[in-house]
Design a protein around this motif. Sequence first.
Motif, PDB file in Angstrom:
ATOM      1  N   MET B   2      66.821  -0.936  26.125  1.00  0.00           N
ATOM      2  CA  MET B   2      65.918  -0.286  27.085  1.00  0.00           C
ATOM      3  C   MET B   2      65.435  -1.281  28.117  1.00  0.00           C
ATOM      4  SD  MET B   2      63.396   2.191  25.011  1.00  0.00           S
ATOM      5  CE  MET B   2      63.579   1.756  23.301  1.00  0.00           C
ATOM      6  N   SER B   4      62.416  -2.532  30.758  1.00  0.00           N
ATOM      7  CA  SER B   4      60.979  -2.687  30.467  1.00  0.00           C
ATOM      8  C   SER B   4      60.215  -1.388  30.737  1.00  0.00           C
ATOM      9  CB  SER B   4      60.390  -3.850  31.272  1.00  0.00           C
ATOM     10  OG  SER B   4      60.525  -3.564  32.650  1.00  0.00           O
ATOM     11  N   LEU B   7      60.948   0.893  27.955  1.00  0.00           N
ATOM     12  CA  LEU B   7      60.294   0.354  26.750  1.00  0.00           C
ATOM     13  C   LEU B   7      58.804   0.691  26.746  1.00  0.00           C
ATOM     14  CD1 LEU B   7      60.521  -1.343  24.190  1.00  0.00           C
ATOM     15  CD2 LEU B   7      60.043  -3.370  25.570  1.00  0.00           C
ATOM     16  N   ARG B   8      58.192   0.513  27.913  1.00  0.00           N
ATOM     17  CA  ARG B   8      56.760   0.833  28.006  1.00  0.00           C
ATOM     18  C   ARG B   8      56.524   2.298  27.710  1.00  0.00           C
ATOM     19  NH1 ARG B   8      55.290  -0.265  33.391  1.00  0.00           N
ATOM     20  NH2 ARG B   8      56.842  -1.898  33.649  1.00  0.00           N
ATOM     21  N   LEU B  11      56.971   2.857  24.008  1.00  0.00           N
ATOM     22  CA  LEU B  11      55.829   2.373  23.229  1.00  0.00           C
ATOM     23  C   LEU B  11      54.607   3.264  23.444  1.00  0.00           C
ATOM     24  CD1 LEU B  11      56.167  -1.498  23.692  1.00  0.00           C
ATOM     25  CD2 LEU B  11      56.492  -0.179  21.583  1.00  0.00           C
TER      26      LEU B  11
END
Lengths: 411, 333
Positions: B2, B4, B7-8, B11
């Motif tokens: 992924m 960033s 990914l953020r 998450l």
Amino acid sequence: MARFTHLVAGATALAFASALSVSTAFAQQQPAQPPAAAKPTTAVDIGYVELANNPMYDSVYAYYMVPVRPLGSPLAGAQLGIADAQTIGKVIGVDFGLKSELGDTIDDITRTVRDWSGAGMHFVIADLPAAELLKLSDAVADLPITIFNIAANEDTLRGADCRANLVHMIPSDRMLTDAMVQYLVSRHWRNILVLQGPSEQDQQVVDALQQSVQFFGARIVEVRPFELSNDPTNRERGNVALVTGGIDYDVVYIADSDGEFARFAPYETNNPRPVVGASGLVAKAWSWAYQNHGSSEVTQRFEQTVPRHMDSQDWAAWISTKAVVQSVLRTKNGDYPALLAYLLSEKLNLDGGKGNPLSVRPWDHQLRQAIPLATTNAVMDEAPITGFLHQTNDLDTLGVDQPQSTCKFPG
Amino acid sequence: MMNSHALRRFLFSLATLLATIMMLQPAEAAGTGYLFVSNERSNNVLVFDPAKDYAVIKDIKTSRRPRDMHFNHDHTLLYVACGEDDVIDIIDVATLEVVDHIPTARSPEMFVFNKDETELYVSNEENSTVQIISIKDKIIVNEIPTGAEPEGVILSEDEKTLYATSEVADMVHVIDTDSGSVVDNIIVGTRPRRFVLTKDGKELWVSDELSGEVSIIDRATNQVIDTLSFVPPGFRPVDVTPVGMTINTAGDTVYVALGRANHIAFVNTASHEIEGYTLVGSRAWEARLSPDEKLLYVANGLSDDVSIVDLETRKNIRTISAGRIPHTVLVDG
């Protein structure tokens, strides 16, 4: 399961207007009817009699809220009692109603009561002065009727002039003086200067006070007459400072059934002393400011129906209807002998909103009850004062007890 | 792999998911252990910490005349009926602050929740009604007229029946919760106040304040099948004014607060036998058990204090000062 989101609307008291000779709209709601078939109802009517032009109900005194005068016709108290009874009535199949008569003379009233008796009525609430009350009592003594005295304080009605068909809901003079003297003794204000007005009622109050003082260990330092007067040659009797001067005492007790003199006595006494009796601190059957024992809820219901405070005679009329309703409920609407037996028995256990349950003393037919001691807007204490004990019932420390009673019911 | 940004977002979604899962879990039943006391005349709820020798750790100012109190199921909120401001205050137990109000009719006195806590049933003393209120929407779902001065309310185990006392009409109203109508009335003693249900659901006990008795109703027939008369040492029957009752988890003992007779009575639920009395403070109206049921806390309205009774010895071991006219006492356990 589906839930019905509807408001159950309450009905007004219109259904009972036919039973009331005074039409008054009540804010109170009727309980919803159970879905089962309605029970056949029996009508139980309670009577209420009052005299037109009764001098007790002077509107000027009522406006000034003179504590020894009623604030308005206690018929409103009886009407509240009937409204309170509706829930019980619906459940037991009894339609409690009120029939009232404002008579010009005692003879008119007597005639009406006899007619009511003929139609099956057994209980009549009487707002009458003592002499008229006795006339009514004697005139209907042959009938199955019991009369509730809600206004006459005279001790003789509980003593030498007692009648078997009278039940006294309003306290006697002696109960009120006993209540006050208990309070004074509990405060160690034992030395009492008594100011006595010119009327016969004032003499009766002073006689009662003498008995109370003897019983509870207080002391009357002097009894001084007063008169409502601005006659300068009569200043000693009309001027509060003068009539309370030249002697020492703890408290001034004023016996003033008129109330005007007493009204201007507090803070005018020669010595800085509390005024009690007919103004200042007053022993009463009820005060609108009473807050203990659920009393404020009763007052609150009353004051929703009439634009004035609830007072002693209102309470006496209210508790009279309650006594009848309880007797009907607990005897399952028995016949007159059964109702009367329950009313006069130790089982009566009435909730008068004054704490200990109320019942009728068998020796003189006086309703035993707590007595609040009130200023114009607060109840300072209630009698029997803590510490005053009685062999069987502490409420009997107020008023004439059985061994001292001079009542012998005629017949 | 992924980037960033993704990914953020991942998450963030994960965090949201976890948070949602945690919110959906019922909170742990281990509460603060604090003792809460509502005080009618000083208009506050006092919070005591038994672990700190009953020190007052918070004085929560509520709306006027706070009376009955109940925690929600997870004890995150404490609801308090405030009779002179016609609201139920909602207190956040974590912060010990009033965070919300639910308006009611005049003079709310006692109330109960339904099981899923979507609704509460409240008696409105000066209105002569019982209201069913939707908690989330704060709307009155139903309003049932009663006799004058309704007080005690209790819900049957199956939530189909609500019982309410009318102090003036000397009766218990039996209310069908679906239709919101009174389906039966049970005449009891003088001035009926509050209830307790036996654990098997067979008996409904009602305190008859001015008869000095408790009436025991057989729920199957709605008939009074027994009457308990209390006469603690040193008191006459006319001075005995039973009001609040509480039952232990095992259901074998009912504790009755005897009002102006200043005692607690211990009653064997099965046999109806009065096992004994313990002297507490002045005008004992309500008693509640500690979470471990080793102690009984009693609110004494006229001595402005709370008595603590050790249930092993049934002795009054301690008194703590409360506010003016304490009404209800609860432990967050």
